[in-house]
Design a protein around this motif. Structure first.
Motif, PDB file in Angstrom:
ATOM      1  N   GLY B  71     -47.731 -13.571 -38.415  1.00 53.72           N
ATOM      2  CA  GLY B  71     -46.338 -13.803 -38.033  1.00 53.72           C
ATOM      3  C   GLY B  71     -45.431 -13.847 -39.249  1.00 53.72           C
ATOM      4  O   GLY B  71     -44.371 -13.202 -39.284  1.00 53.72           O
ATOM      5  N   ALA B  72     -45.848 -14.611 -40.262  1.00 54.25           N
ATOM      6  CA  ALA B  72     -45.039 -14.728 -41.465  1.00 54.25           C
ATOM      7  C   ALA B  72     -44.894 -13.376 -42.146  1.00 54.25           C
ATOM      8  O   ALA B  72     -43.803 -12.966 -42.555  1.00 54.25           O
ATOM      9  CB  ALA B  72     -45.673 -15.739 -42.418  1.00 54.25           C
ATOM     10  N   GLY B 261     -48.137  -9.331 -35.657  1.00 49.60           N
ATOM     11  CA  GLY B 261     -47.146  -9.282 -36.723  1.00 49.60           C
ATOM     12  C   GLY B 261     -45.881  -8.569 -36.304  1.00 49.60           C
ATOM     13  O   GLY B 261     -44.827  -8.756 -36.894  1.00 49.60           O
ATOM     14  N   LEU B 262     -45.985  -7.728 -35.289  1.00 52.01           N
ATOM     15  CA  LEU B 262     -44.829  -6.972 -34.829  1.00 52.01           C
ATOM     16  C   LEU B 262     -43.997  -7.789 -33.849  1.00 52.01           C
ATOM     17  O   LEU B 262     -42.766  -7.848 -33.944  1.00 52.01           O
ATOM     18  CB  LEU B 262     -45.316  -5.698 -34.146  1.00 52.01           C
ATOM     19  N   VAL B 263     -44.669  -8.421 -32.915  1.00 50.98           N
ATOM     20  CA  VAL B 263     -43.970  -9.073 -31.804  1.00 50.98           C
ATOM     21  C   VAL B 263     -43.463 -10.472 -32.147  1.00 50.98           C
ATOM     22  O   VAL B 263     -42.366 -10.853 -31.745  1.00 50.98           O
ATOM     23  CB  VAL B 263     -44.929  -9.156 -30.591  1.00 50.98           C
ATOM     24  N   MET B 267     -39.952 -12.691 -31.275  1.00 52.36           N
ATOM     25  CA  MET B 267     -39.910 -13.897 -30.456  1.00 52.36           C
ATOM     26  C   MET B 267     -39.177 -15.009 -31.194  1.00 52.36           C
ATOM     27  O   MET B 267     -38.362 -15.731 -30.617  1.00 52.36           O
ATOM     28  CB  MET B 267     -41.338 -14.353 -30.120  1.00 52.36           C
ATOM     29  N   ALA B 268     -39.442 -15.117 -32.492  1.00 50.44           N
ATOM     30  CA  ALA B 268     -38.780 -16.158 -33.277  1.00 50.44           C
ATOM     31  C   ALA B 268     -37.273 -15.915 -33.312  1.00 50.44           C
ATOM     32  O   ALA B 268     -36.476 -16.842 -33.218  1.00 50.44           O
ATOM     33  CB  ALA B 268     -39.351 -16.186 -34.694  1.00 50.44           C
ATOM     34  N   LEU B 316     -50.113  -7.273 -25.705  1.00 49.85           N
ATOM     35  CA  LEU B 316     -48.771  -7.739 -26.010  1.00 49.85           C
ATOM     36  C   LEU B 316     -47.836  -6.564 -26.226  1.00 49.85           C
ATOM     37  O   LEU B 316     -46.635  -6.648 -25.976  1.00 49.85           O
ATOM     38  CB  LEU B 316     -48.782  -8.538 -27.321  1.00 49.85           C
ATOM     39  N   GLY B 317     -48.387  -5.491 -26.744  1.00 52.09           N
ATOM     40  CA  GLY B 317     -47.552  -4.366 -27.113  1.00 52.09           C
ATOM     41  C   GLY B 317     -46.811  -3.787 -25.932  1.00 52.09           C
ATOM     42  O   GLY B 317     -45.683  -3.324 -26.048  1.00 52.09           O
TER      43      GLY B 317
END
Lengths: 262, 329, 314
Positions: B71-72, B261-263, B267-268, B316-317
């Protein structure tokens, strides 16, 4: 104040120098305009100023110091640049966007203080976008976005302001608003350097015009001296006529319809 | 657009802990939450204690670290590359890691540490090669970030070819093991692996948080960044490298886990996080929660068979791209 | 004459003997019968055509003298049927019996290199009947080579495969006796263990991920025959990935693993949650013997039965 001396900028694999020995000054309190046909080197000078193009020879000094030896943060504190194009990939609030103009002062870690908040408020007010501060950057019209960008540059509180084609895509009302703003900023003491191909507006508002052609200075001076039909025709390769506009009597360029010698 | 309120942080952290608790108390052997807590202290039926301490707990922690790292990394890359579709496996990280792992499998080593090290070395190697390739193709002294991306694609293509060759002549069980590794899994979580990953994330993640404001400026564009006193290329490359190393560490620990890492950065941002310091942290929290949940699904959906973690996250994609499609049309 | 017969017997008997030494040693009369049958084999008339496992018709005429075998199972069978001297090609995985290693390798058995196969000028190619191999089979036939596709993944199919091969090479009698002896061994092992209590078994095939055999595998049947119960018999296919936790939950009495697998289990502290590991009940299986449902099935069953029920067999 910006001082350009015998500046030569060349890009690799280019057939000629983009900027070929240009010298001029942009001093505080005055609105200086860089004009000329496409490809004459105007944007390259701005790029060289913020070190995005390499200076082959000659120099640019800001406030007396060569840009090549100024640490980047110090450079950003001395000159604020509004580049030609800017598309923010992710929308943020206008207030936060303008606040990024304080980066050269706050750096990576310092929390913004009163000075910074005041600078942001001043910038928003000066650019006339204080009422837009809570909006997101993707919810602005073209004119609003331009003014917000100028606000960001103003938040830097630098004594020099450089703008590269700030009125592209703007309608007459917005264009005039921007030029009025720049003129008032110059009168309040900033050294304003403006790159524009809008000769008529430049002729009305600028104190000095530096006219470039093919990397060299064709002529420079007050608008009355620069706006001469024969000079401009030679530079732009199009027949023109210089008149006086009826409103305030500034020289105005009128392009003719058919080229005389074809 | 929504605003991120202060108490949202509590929400995010609480969600993470709740999901982690569910993750630790669920599995093939039923262990109640009370027993789980007791097991963490070391009391109770020794098998349960061993299951909780040596199997589930490290697995959940590994999943959380992997999600946080991805995520980071994704948030940092999307900001610095100004591209909402950027993700941590750019610059050939995934290809390089997979090459390292597959070669080790094909040579017959399947010991824990060797595969992890090989994957990390492969990932780092791929990044270095991509940087070198981009420098070779650059004009003058400047390395365009777009050139970097193309170099990453080249490295990735080469990696794919190598993997195909290696697997074509390998034994069926080797292929199976290699494929399963590439599909991502938190199943091989040991405390040692967790420790290495935690160290990497602290270092690289810390660096990202340190330079987070630079990403804010980079996100405005290279010219604007330059006018604010940041050398966009140098700064961009630095963020790139740190993000890539972060991704490499997660791949070495758990294989290829796509889409997180993409999604997650999106969301954030949906929650209202904008500036990159809180955005990177928020993406880390959301990523951690997501991966723990995905791992839980991987373990329980098709019990007793374990699905690969990457398969769940790949799902998720689908909604993500559907939403993106809706937005652009 | 007698010397030649003896030689044929020995060549057939060495592999057969591995399986049935237990059996033949106690029944010398059957041994004599087998010798006689071997001697009579050449006079049996083979059928004209056969259908292989792709559903294609394979011509059966003169017994082939240059055979390429493209799977370890069929190589084993052919050697056991005495056709070893007629083999001119095998896959790189065919390593049993030892004399198989003397035959030149033509590469892979799945998606074989057709040119390499044709280069040894075979008059019969035996190929594994998987979908991947259809194109190769077609190309071999198009090149005029008699091609037989067989697939025997289960114990029950062994007889059919052996019969088919026996018919093709012109030795149906020996084929029948091979099948009979293998099944006889399996039946006796099953009978001997039927009265014993059945330990639950976990068969460790691979470590990362943890792979075990399912109900659809012949190895599952082997465990059954050997008097055990596969804890994962409920997996429908031949194998499956499972979690360590689940293995612990199913609590097998015994773990079967290859030598590498045993080392991995013993060196990984997480496996200690499985009772069988804590009690040290991990038994090593010679993976070569149990790898395929072929000639060594009986030997495999005996091996496993001895591991599960030590000292109970005789």
């Amino acid at each position: 104040m910006i001082s350009v001396t015998d500046l030569v900028v060349s890009y690799p694999r280019a057939s000629r120098n983009a900027v070929d020995g240009v010298s001029f000054d942009a001093i505080g309190g005055k609105l200086t305009a860089l004009a000329g046909p496409n490809g004459s080197g105007k944007s390259s000078i701005v790029r060289a100023m913020i070190r995005r193009a390499d200076i082959t020879s000659g120099s640019i000094t800001i406030g007396g110091t060569d840009v090549r030896i100024l640490p980047p943060g110090e450079l950003a504190r001395r000159v604020a640049v509004v580049p030609q194009r800017e598309d923010a990939a992710f929308p943020i609030q206008v207030r936060d966007y303008v606040a990024l103009g304080r980066y050269p002062h706050v750096g990576l870690w310092r929390a913004p203080g009163k000075v910074d908040e005041d600078a942001v408020a001043d910038a928003l007010a000066q650019a006339g976008v204080a009422d837009l501060s809570a909006r997101d950057t993707d919810a602005l019209s073209g004119g609003e976005w331009q003014r917000v960008r100028i606000a960001r540059a103003l938040a830097q509180k630098a004594p020099t302001l450089v703008l590269d084609e700030p009125t592209t895509f703007l309608d007459v009302a917005h264009e005039m608003a921007i030029f009025e703003l720049l003129s008032s900023l110059a009168r309040s003491g900033l050294a304003v350097l403006l790159v524009s191909h809008q000769l008529n507006l430049v002729a009305r508002f600028a104190d000095t015009i530096v006219l470039l052609t093919e990397g060299k200075i064709a002529t420079s001076g007050p608008p009355a001296d620069v706006m001469r039909a024969d000079r401009l025709e030679a530079i732009y390769g199009w027949p023109v006529v210089i008149t006086r506009d009826p409103a305030i009597g500034a020289p105005a360029l009128v392009p003719l319809r058919r080229p005389r010698n074809l | 657009m929504s605003r991120f309120l202060g108490w949202y942080w509590f929400l995010l952290i609480a969600a993470l802990f709740i999901v982690a608790a569910i993750g630790v108390s669920n599995g093939a052997v039923s262990v109640s939450l009370g027993d789980v807590l007791a097991a963490l202290h070391g009391s109770g039926d020794p098998t349960s204690v061993a299951i909780v301490r040596d199997l589930r707990f490290p697995r959940v922690v590994l999943g959380a670290l992997v999600g946080a790292g991805l995520g980071a990394s994704g948030a940092a890359l999307q900001g610095s590359l100004r591209n909402p579709l950027a993700e941590p496996y750019l610059l050939g990280v995934s290809g390089g890691a997979a090459v390292g792992a597959v070669i080790v499998f094909a040579l017959g080593f399947s010991s824990d540490g060797v595969v992890t090290i090989a994957a990390f070395v492969g990932a780092v190697g791929a990044v270095i090669v991509a940087l070198a390739v981009s420098r070779a193709g650059a004009r003058g002294s400047r390395v365009d970030l777009r050139t970097l991306l193309v170099a990453g694609v080249i490295v990735g293509a080469f990696a794919n070819a190598t993997i195909m060759v290696a697997l074509a002549s390998a034994e069926p069980n080797t292929v199976r093991g290699a494929l399963f590794w590439m599909m991502g899994s938190a199943a091989d979580a040991t405390w040692r692996r967790v420790a290495w990953l935690a160290l990497s994330i602290m270092v690289a993640g810390g660096a990202l948080i340190y330079w987070a404001r630079e990403i804010d400026v980079l996100a405005l564009g290279e010219e604007t960044a330059a006018s604010l006193g940041i050398d966009a290329e140098r700064s961009g490359r630095r963020i790139f490298l740190i993000a890539a190393l972060l991704a490499a560490a997660t791949v070495a620990a758990a294989g290829l886990i796509g889409f997180v890492g993409l999604v997650v950065p999106h969301m954030a941002r949906r929650l209202g996080l904008r500036a990159h310091r809180p955005l990177v942290v928020g993406a880390a929290l959301i990523g951690a929660t997501l991966v723990i949940a995905a791992d839980l699904a991987a373990r329980t959906v098709a019990a007793p068979t374990e699905l690969p973690l990457g398969a769940i996250t790949a799902l998720l994609g689908v909604p993500f791209f559907l939403v993106q499609l809706r937005r652009t049309t | 004459m007698a010397v030649r017969r003896l030689r044929r017997v020995l060549v057939a008997g060495i592999p057969l003997g591995g399986v049935s030494v237990l059996y033949f040693a106690r029944k010398p009369a059957f041994f004599a019968l087998a010798v006689a049958l071997v001697g009579c084999s050449k006079s049996a008339a083979p059928p004209a055509a056969a259908t292989d496992d792709f559903g294609d018709s394979v011509r059966v005429g003169r017994p082939p003298s240059r055979i390429v075998s493209l799977s370890p199972a069929t190589t084993e069978i052919l050697f056991t049927l005495g056709a070893g001297p007629r083999l001119v090609g095998r896959t790189k995985y065919d390593l049993w019996p030892d004399s198989a290693k003397l035959i030149p390798s033509v590469g892979d058995g799945i998606r074989p290199n057709v040119e390499a196969v044709l280069a040894v000028h075979p008059d019969l190619v035996v190929i594994y009947a998987s979908q991947d191999n259809r194109p190769a089979a077609t190309r071999l036939r198009a090149a005029g080579v008699n091609t037989l596709a067989v697939r025997g993944d289960h114990i029950a199919e062994f007889r059919r495969v052996v019969r088919l091969l026996g018919a093709i090479i012109g030795d149906s009698v020996r084929a029948k006796s091979l099948a009979d002896s293998v099944y006889h061994t399996l039946d006796s092992v099953r009978t001997m263990t039927s009265r014993l209590s059945k330990p639950t078994v976990f068969w460790h095939v691979w470590d990362a991920p943890v792979i075990t055999i399912g109900g659809g595998s012949f190895m599952n049947d082997l465990v059954d025959i050997a008097g055990g119960r596969n804890v994962y018999a409920d997996i429908k296919g031949p194998s499956g990935n499972v979690s360590l936790e689940d293995v612990s939950r199913r609590d097998p009495d015994v773990i079967l693993a290859g030598p590498v697998g045993k080392r991995q289990i013993e060196s990984d502290p997480r496996w200690q949650i499985v009772r069988a590991v804590r009690e040290g009940r991990i038994f090593v299986v010679d993976t070569g013997v149990v790898a395929r449902p072929s000639v060594r099935l009986g030997e495999a069953a005996v091996l496993i039965a001895n591991l599960l029920h030590p000292g109970m067999l005789r």
